[in-house]
Design a protein around this motif. Structure first.
Motif, short mmCIF file in Angstrom:
data_model
loop_
_atom_site.label_atom_id
_atom_site.label_comp_id
_atom_site.label_asym_id
_atom_site.label_seq_id
_atom_site.Cartn_x
_atom_site.Cartn_y
_atom_site.Cartn_z
N LEU A 100 28.68 16.86 32.26
CA LEU A 100 29.84 16.10 32.70
C LEU A 100 29.53 15.36 33.99
CD1 LEU A 100 32.91 15.74 32.01
CD2 LEU A 100 33.34 17.49 33.72
N GLU A 101 29.74 14.04 33.98
CA GLU A 101 29.53 13.23 35.18
C GLU A 101 30.76 12.42 35.55
OE1 GLU A 101 25.96 10.89 34.76
OE2 GLU A 101 24.68 12.63 35.14
N THR A 102 31.64 12.20 34.59
CA THR A 102 32.85 11.41 34.85
C THR A 102 33.97 12.36 35.22
OG1 THR A 102 32.09 9.80 33.22
CG2 THR A 102 34.41 9.66 33.90
N ALA A 103 34.32 12.41 36.51
CA ALA A 103 35.32 13.35 36.99
C ALA A 103 36.73 13.02 36.49
CB ALA A 103 35.32 13.40 38.51
N LYS A 104 37.06 11.74 36.43
CA LYS A 104 38.40 11.34 36.01
C LYS A 104 38.31 10.24 34.96
CE LYS A 104 40.74 12.64 40.21
NZ LYS A 104 41.84 12.37 41.11
N PRO A 105 38.25 10.64 33.69
CA PRO A 105 38.22 9.62 32.64
C PRO A 105 39.51 8.79 32.65
CG PRO A 105 37.76 11.80 31.75
CD PRO A 105 38.22 11.98 33.15
N ASP A 106 39.41 7.57 32.22
CA ASP A 106 40.55 6.67 32.07
C ASP A 106 41.03 6.81 30.63
OD1 ASP A 106 42.33 4.59 31.67
OD2 ASP A 106 41.01 3.05 32.51
N PHE A 107 42.05 7.62 30.41
CA PHE A 107 42.48 7.92 29.05
C PHE A 107 43.18 6.77 28.35
CE2 PHE A 107 42.15 12.45 30.55
CZ PHE A 107 41.01 12.71 29.81
N SER A 108 43.23 5.61 28.98
CA SER A 108 43.68 4.43 28.24
C SER A 108 42.49 3.82 27.47
CB SER A 108 44.31 3.40 29.18
OG SER A 108 43.34 2.86 30.06
N VAL A 109 41.27 4.27 27.79
CA VAL A 109 40.08 3.80 27.07
C VAL A 109 39.10 4.93 26.72
CG1 VAL A 109 40.17 1.47 28.04
CG2 VAL A 109 38.80 3.21 29.20
N ASP A 110 39.14 6.05 27.44
CA ASP A 110 38.21 7.16 27.25
C ASP A 110 38.88 8.29 26.46
OD1 ASP A 110 36.27 5.82 28.80
OD2 ASP A 110 37.07 6.67 30.65
N TYR A 111 38.05 9.26 26.07
CA TYR A 111 38.53 10.35 25.21
C TYR A 111 38.10 11.72 25.75
CZ TYR A 111 39.36 6.71 21.77
OH TYR A 111 39.81 5.58 21.12
N LEU A 112 38.94 12.71 25.49
CA LEU A 112 38.62 14.11 25.72
C LEU A 112 39.00 14.84 24.44
CD1 LEU A 112 37.86 16.60 27.46
CD2 LEU A 112 40.27 16.68 28.16
N MET A 113 38.05 15.57 23.86
CA MET A 113 38.29 16.32 22.63
C MET A 113 37.91 17.77 22.84
SD MET A 113 37.00 13.74 19.63
CE MET A 113 35.37 13.38 20.26
N HIS A 114 38.76 18.66 22.32
CA HIS A 114 38.40 20.06 22.37
C HIS A 114 38.98 20.80 21.17
CE1 HIS A 114 42.37 21.22 24.18
NE2 HIS A 114 42.26 20.02 24.71
N ALA A 115 38.25 21.83 20.77
CA ALA A 115 38.61 22.66 19.63
C ALA A 115 37.86 23.98 19.77
CB ALA A 115 38.22 21.97 18.32
N THR A 116 38.25 24.95 18.97
CA THR A 116 37.50 26.20 18.97
C THR A 116 36.16 25.96 18.27
OG1 THR A 116 38.38 26.93 16.83
CG2 THR A 116 39.63 27.58 18.82
N THR A 117 35.25 26.85 18.50
CA THR A 117 33.93 26.75 17.86
C THR A 117 34.09 26.68 16.35
OG1 THR A 117 32.94 27.99 19.68
CG2 THR A 117 31.69 27.88 17.61
N GLN A 118 34.92 27.54 15.79
CA GLN A 118 35.13 27.57 14.34
C GLN A 118 35.60 26.20 13.84
OE1 GLN A 118 38.07 30.41 12.96
NE2 GLN A 118 38.21 29.42 10.96
#
Length: 174
Positions: A100-118
């Protein structure tokens, strides 16, 4: 069989098995090393490089790239990883994959995705696509909602790409 030849065959086989172990060593899913391999795999996938060229990749608020950050929700102490996608020769090319290098993504253009391993494993295997994953809460996504709806095909390709990058899922990234 001649003893020297037999020894040569044995040593060659051992050397090849050692090399294969190094080449195919699976990185931990969502580790910085895994993200680097995912970046390389992105650039070999035409459904991503050309499928996201044009309007999607150009929507970057003049930062020169889009950020996609990811993590496994069941690995609470693990930091997210990120890949950066930029417009290169009218293609959406991955220019960085790692920690991780981008401390504050711009969520009007950037994405954050998360889910369980399964769930990452299921999506990577193509068990279901991004629409079902998001509707049923299996994939949490922050980012431009309307833009996301317009890229469900390439997003599905990206989720399957995650399943093609060799990874270990028994431990969490550090």
């Amino acid at each position: 069989m001649h003893a020297g030849f037999k020894r040569l065959v044995t040593l060659t086989g051992f050397g090849l098995s050692m090399l294969a172990g190094q080449v195919y060593a699976a990185q931990v899913l969502m580790s910085a090393e895994w993200a680097a391999q995912t970046c390389e795999a992105w650039n070999k996938d035409a459904s991503l490089t050309t499928g996201l060229a044009g309007k999607w990749i150009k929507n970057d608020h003049d930062q020169g790239y889009k950020v996609i950050q990811m993590y496994r929700t069941d690995c609470e102490s693990s930091p997210p990883v990120e890949i950066r996608i930029a417009d290169k020769d009218d293609n959406a090319k991955c220019i960085y994959g790692g920690k991780l290098e981008t401390a504050k993504p711009d969520f009007s253009v950037d994405y954050l995705m998360h889910a369980t391993t399964q769930r990452w494993v299921e999506m990577g295997a193509g068990d279901y696509g991004p629409m079902k994953a998001m509707l049923f809460g299996r994939l949490k996504l922050s980012g431009p909602r309307m833009e996301t709806i317009g890229i469900l095909g390439p997003l599905g390709s990206f989720l399957k790409l995650i399943g093609t990058v060799p990874s270990a899922t028994t431990g969490c990234p550090e």
